[in-house]
Design an enzyme around this catalytic site. Structure first.
Site, PDB file in Angstrom:
ATOM      1  N   HIS A 122       0.826  -1.211   0.000  1.00  0.00           N
ATOM      2  CA  HIS A 122       0.000   0.000   0.000  1.00  0.00           C
ATOM      3  C   HIS A 122       0.860   1.260   0.000  1.00  0.00           C
ATOM      4  CE1 HIS A 122      -3.803  -2.224   1.641  1.00  0.00           C
ATOM      5  NE2 HIS A 122      -3.579  -2.431   0.356  1.00  0.00           N
ATOM      6  N   CYS A 130       7.077  15.632  -4.899  1.00  0.00           N
ATOM      7  CA  CYS A 130       6.325  16.776  -5.412  1.00  0.00           C
ATOM      8  C   CYS A 130       5.325  16.272  -6.446  1.00  0.00           C
ATOM      9  CB  CYS A 130       7.283  17.780  -6.039  1.00  0.00           C
ATOM     10  SG  CYS A 130       6.426  19.156  -6.866  1.00  0.00           S
TER      11      CYS A 130
END
Length: 251
Positions: A122, A130
């Site tokens: 996950h 960014c």
């Protein structure tokens, strides 16, 4: 009592005699370390609006929703210590018994405990990136700002920085899922620990082991859809792993 003892003996025998032992872990093992799970009776999703925390559309519209809610849950992780399951799994790997940990968790506690081959299906907060350019930074760097509840921003372009956790609406990390499927397929014994096996596609991983002739043991305090396929079933993670730890130390 004798039957229970025999089951613990059987579990330990399966663990140390496995040719390719793999663990598949969920939020239940982290609750032992004082981290809230998501769907339990006191879980994170019982609190108001927390379903928005990991919603990718919400993040792109307003990243402060995630960072406001994650201030303690994610960025207070450095104060959390591995629990008994984490430390025993790390010990099993160090002894050459456990080959891999596949985890649904995003708390980095397996790594803190010393596990090396950790597959995070996950995603992971260990890297933040960014959303607009190529800039990345570490968890520790992002946490300096995130701990205040503010949104970390890219020093190059000013855009929000996002953790490499898989949010709802994003695909799971392909490389990690391929690695997890390979390990689950190779496993002749899989420990399924602290997961209700409800979140797909990760929840399908124990089926890879079963389909390839391997066996599974499930330790979870709630029923799962694979209970009837399990070689061994226990409810109490802490008690089970304290017994395994004691037996390991007596080897």
């Amino acid at each position: 009592m004798d039957k229970e003892k025999n089951n613990y003996d059987k579990l330990f025998s399966e663990i140390i005699n496995a040719k390719h032992l793999v663990a598949f872990t969920g939020a239940g093992i982290s609750t032992l370390a004082g981290i809230k799970d998501f769907r339990g009776k006191d879980g994170l999703y019982k609190q108001p609006n927390t379903e928005k925390m990991f919603d990718i559309d919400v993040f792109y519209r307003d990243p402060s929703v995630y960072y406001g809610m994650a201030k303690e849950f994610i960025y207070g992780l450095e104060d959390k210590r591995p629990a008994i399951v984490h430390t025993v799994l790390a010990d099993l790997e160090k002894r050459g018994i456990l080959k891999a940990v596949i985890t649904q968790n995003i708390d980095l506690l397996h790594q803190k405990a010393g596990s090396k081959n950790v597959i995070e299906v996950h995603g992971s907060p260990s890297v933040h990136y960014c959303i607009n350019c190529t800039y990345t930074e570490t968890f520790e760097e992002a946490a300096k700002t995130a701990k205040t509840g503010a949104v970390p921003r890219c020093p190059k372009c000013g855009s929000p920085i996002k953790p490499a956790i898989t949010f709802f609406g994003e695909a799971l990390p392909q490389k990690a899922m391929i690695q997890a499927e390979i390990e689950a397929s190779k496993a002749d014994f899989m420990l399924v620990l602290g997961t209700t096996l409800l979140v797909y596609p990760a929840a399908a991983l124990p089926a890879y082991t079963l389909r390839n002739g391997g066996k599974i043991a499930i330790v979870n305090n709630q029923p799962t859809q694979l209970d009837s396929y399990a070689e061994i079933l226990f409810e109490d993670l802490e008690e089970t792993f304290e017994k395994i730890d004691k037996k390991l130390k007596n080897l």
